[in-house]
Design an enzyme around this catalytic site. Sequence first.
Site, PDB file in Angstrom:
ATOM      1  N   GLN A 100      21.429  13.905  33.135  1.00  0.00           N
ATOM      2  CA  GLN A 100      21.726  15.324  32.911  1.00  0.00           C
ATOM      3  C   GLN A 100      20.828  16.205  33.788  1.00  0.00           C
ATOM      4  O   GLN A 100      19.593  16.140  33.702  1.00  0.00           O
ATOM      5  CB  GLN A 100      21.556  15.709  31.436  1.00  0.00           C
ATOM      6  CG  GLN A 100      22.239  17.061  31.161  1.00  0.00           C
ATOM      7  CD  GLN A 100      21.925  17.648  29.805  1.00  0.00           C
ATOM      8  OE1 GLN A 100      20.773  17.650  29.392  1.00  0.00           O
ATOM      9  NE2 GLN A 100      22.928  18.167  29.120  1.00  0.00           N
ATOM     10  N   HIS A 176      24.066  20.459  33.250  1.00  0.00           N
ATOM     11  CA  HIS A 176      23.765  21.079  31.946  1.00  0.00           C
ATOM     12  C   HIS A 176      24.158  22.553  32.009  1.00  0.00           C
ATOM     13  O   HIS A 176      23.420  23.395  32.512  1.00  0.00           O
ATOM     14  CB  HIS A 176      22.277  20.935  31.635  1.00  0.00           C
ATOM     15  CG  HIS A 176      21.924  21.183  30.189  1.00  0.00           C
ATOM     16  ND1 HIS A 176      22.743  21.885  29.334  1.00  0.00           N
ATOM     17  CD2 HIS A 176      20.849  20.807  29.449  1.00  0.00           C
ATOM     18  CE1 HIS A 176      22.154  21.938  28.127  1.00  0.00           C
ATOM     19  NE2 HIS A 176      21.018  21.294  28.181  1.00  0.00           N
ATOM     20  N   ASN A 179      23.676  25.383  25.952  1.00  0.00           N
ATOM     21  CA  ASN A 179      22.462  25.586  25.148  1.00  0.00           C
ATOM     22  C   ASN A 179      21.491  26.659  25.620  1.00  0.00           C
ATOM     23  O   ASN A 179      20.278  26.563  25.407  1.00  0.00           O
ATOM     24  CB  ASN A 179      21.731  24.250  24.962  1.00  0.00           C
ATOM     25  CG  ASN A 179      22.577  23.285  24.160  1.00  0.00           C
ATOM     26  OD1 ASN A 179      23.554  23.688  23.522  1.00  0.00           O
ATOM     27  ND2 ASN A 179      22.230  22.009  24.175  1.00  0.00           N
ATOM     28  N   TYR A 181      20.532  27.595  28.585  1.00  0.00           N
ATOM     29  CA  TYR A 181      19.750  27.401  29.812  1.00  0.00           C
ATOM     30  C   TYR A 181      20.418  28.158  30.974  1.00  0.00           C
ATOM     31  O   TYR A 181      21.378  28.890  30.769  1.00  0.00           O
ATOM     32  CB  TYR A 181      19.540  25.908  30.073  1.00  0.00           C
ATOM     33  CG  TYR A 181      18.754  25.284  28.932  1.00  0.00           C
ATOM     34  CD1 TYR A 181      17.439  25.688  28.674  1.00  0.00           C
ATOM     35  CD2 TYR A 181      19.334  24.365  28.058  1.00  0.00           C
ATOM     36  CE1 TYR A 181      16.721  25.182  27.598  1.00  0.00           C
ATOM     37  CE2 TYR A 181      18.619  23.846  26.982  1.00  0.00           C
ATOM     38  CZ  TYR A 181      17.314  24.257  26.758  1.00  0.00           C
ATOM     39  OH  TYR A 181      16.612  23.759  25.695  1.00  0.00           O
ATOM     40  N   ARG A 228      28.414  19.782  30.727  1.00  0.00           N
ATOM     41  CA  ARG A 228      28.316  20.080  29.296  1.00  0.00           C
ATOM     42  C   ARG A 228      28.281  21.587  29.113  1.00  0.00           C
ATOM     43  O   ARG A 228      27.522  22.283  29.803  1.00  0.00           O
ATOM     44  CB  ARG A 228      27.045  19.467  28.711  1.00  0.00           C
ATOM     45  CG  ARG A 228      27.022  19.495  27.187  1.00  0.00           C
ATOM     46  CD  ARG A 228      25.742  18.888  26.642  1.00  0.00           C
ATOM     47  NE  ARG A 228      25.951  18.253  25.356  1.00  0.00           N
ATOM     48  CZ  ARG A 228      25.021  18.145  24.400  1.00  0.00           C
ATOM     49  NH1 ARG A 228      23.800  18.613  24.589  1.00  0.00           N
ATOM     50  NH2 ARG A 228      25.300  17.550  23.257  1.00  0.00           N
ATOM     51  N   ASN A 236      18.836  28.768  21.851  1.00  0.00           N
ATOM     52  CA  ASN A 236      17.863  29.431  22.725  1.00  0.00           C
ATOM     53  C   ASN A 236      18.126  30.919  22.925  1.00  0.00           C
ATOM     54  O   ASN A 236      17.854  31.481  23.987  1.00  0.00           O
ATOM     55  CB  ASN A 236      17.765  28.697  24.072  1.00  0.00           C
ATOM     56  CG  ASN A 236      17.068  27.362  23.895  1.00  0.00           C
ATOM     57  OD1 ASN A 236      15.962  27.311  23.369  1.00  0.00           O
ATOM     58  ND2 ASN A 236      17.727  26.282  24.266  1.00  0.00           N
ATOM     59  N   GLY A 317      24.081  12.453  18.973  1.00  0.00           N
ATOM     60  CA  GLY A 317      22.717  12.719  19.403  1.00  0.00           C
ATOM     61  C   GLY A 317      21.707  12.131  18.452  1.00  0.00           C
ATOM     62  O   GLY A 317      21.297  10.973  18.587  1.00  0.00           O
ATOM     63  N   ARG A 318      21.332  12.918  17.441  1.00  0.00           N
ATOM     64  CA  ARG A 318      20.263  12.480  16.539  1.00  0.00           C
ATOM     65  C   ARG A 318      20.457  11.089  15.950  1.00  0.00           C
ATOM     66  O   ARG A 318      19.472  10.352  15.817  1.00  0.00           O
ATOM     67  CB  ARG A 318      20.040  13.541  15.446  1.00  0.00           C
ATOM     68  CG  ARG A 318      19.314  14.767  16.002  1.00  0.00           C
ATOM     69  CD  ARG A 318      19.360  15.945  15.057  1.00  0.00           C
ATOM     70  NE  ARG A 318      20.739  16.373  14.858  1.00  0.00           N
ATOM     71  CZ  ARG A 318      21.097  17.423  14.125  1.00  0.00           C
ATOM     72  NH1 ARG A 318      20.178  18.138  13.513  1.00  0.00           N
ATOM     73  NH2 ARG A 318      22.366  17.752  14.012  1.00  0.00           N
TER      74      ARG A 318
HETATM   75  C1  8OZ Z   1      15.730  20.293  22.110  1.00  0.00           C
HETATM   76  C2  8OZ Z   1      14.456  20.566  22.566  1.00  0.00           C
HETATM   77  C3  8OZ Z   1      14.255  20.883  23.879  1.00  0.00           C
HETATM   78  C4  8OZ Z   1      15.315  20.933  24.758  1.00  0.00           C
HETATM   79  C5  8OZ Z   1      19.075  21.200  24.839  1.00  0.00           C
HETATM   80  C6  8OZ Z   1      17.597  20.283  26.511  1.00  0.00           C
HETATM   81  O1  8OZ Z   1      19.209  21.800  23.774  1.00  0.00           O
HETATM   82  C7  8OZ Z   1      17.752  20.695  25.256  1.00  0.00           C
HETATM   83  C8  8OZ Z   1      16.602  20.662  24.310  1.00  0.00           C
HETATM   84  C9  8OZ Z   1      16.802  20.342  22.982  1.00  0.00           C
HETATM   85  O2  8OZ Z   1      20.035  21.035  25.610  1.00  0.00           O
END
Ligand code: 8OZ
Length: 359
Positions: A100, A176, A179, A181, A228, A236, A317-318
């Site tokens: 990723q 990516h 989320n 970013y 993704r 975030n 995931g988890r």
């Molecule tokens: C949890 C903690 C830090 C980064 C994401 C890369 O949410 C993350 C991430 C998740 O895509």
Amino acid sequence: MTEKSLFTPYTLGKAKLTNRIVMAPLTRNRADADFVPTDLAVEYYAQRASAGLIITEATQISQQGQGYQDTPGIYTPAQIAGWRKVTDAVHAKGGHIFLQLWHVGRVSHVDLQLNGAAPVAPSAIRAETRTFLNNGFVEVSEPRALELSEIPGIIEDFRKAAANAIAAGFDGVEVHGANGYLLDQFAKDGANTRTDAYGGSIENRARVMIEVSAAVAKEIGANRTGIRISPVSPANGVAGTNAQAQFNYIVSELDKLGLVYLHVVEGATGGPRDAAPFDFAELRSRFVNTYIANNGYTADLAEQKLADGSADLFAFGRPFIANPDLVERFKKGAPLANINPETIYGGGAAGYTDYPPLS
Ligand code: 8OZ
């Protein structure tokens, strides 16, 4: 009619996956001081190689793209060599693995940036979120807006990182775009108030995500390039209006590039699937290639969504953190082990490589 199940093989581009269960990207903050994955990471990924496909933890394409302590990179020769050990170990066990590619944008801290510089973002708007630093969570720093003249450099960093991933033996990469970013910040108007070609309209806000995807696909092949997205996730501190129209457009453009898969976080990342009204089937109808569904799936829900044609592959995931043999457990209907929340981010083998398979 042949019956599909999570345990039937699936062809993804050039990769013959042994099942339809994907290990979702999971941030674990255990790279070394040069942001190289360690031998523990080799063991961790090899333990999980029975997944049809592993997508690695988010991996920064440049130092500027880093936002958390001890996350790995893919921009130095040492990082490429470290990842090569991971891909060799996964392939030796018959698995497949995509890397990723990550630029955090404003979700960073001056302590992680070269010479203590401000993190970069579409606009100088601080995210209301925290990052992981010095083994604890801290507020992210105030970002500065990227100059128009800097955007080609960001695209170039993604392109080079994709080439590096192939040099490291990966079967492909996942951009990516989710989320909160950098690419999601550009896409969503709560983080992007630019007035140039990268802000304002739906088309303009989509531009960086599409240009990055096109550059990566041109470099390594669309059949090795996935992406993704998380259309309605508030992860975030990112927020956007008119998510359906925004992401309908993005997915139609990504489809034109022929990307190998679309990986969608359905709902709030790690939270409720019904966080906001959204028609995910509409996205799927706009994308010809593989659809990977993610977020809060159980094996039962995945089987149901596979049977009704809602998705091709399912990312967990988890559950993969505490269950290295998740595929076997699902197959047997065996109970799942629980995660220790204290050892998710950072540390060593504890809570990383010491979760046992079924005996
Ligand atoms: C949890 C903690 C830090 C980064 C994401 C890369 O949410 C993350 C991430 C998740 O895509």
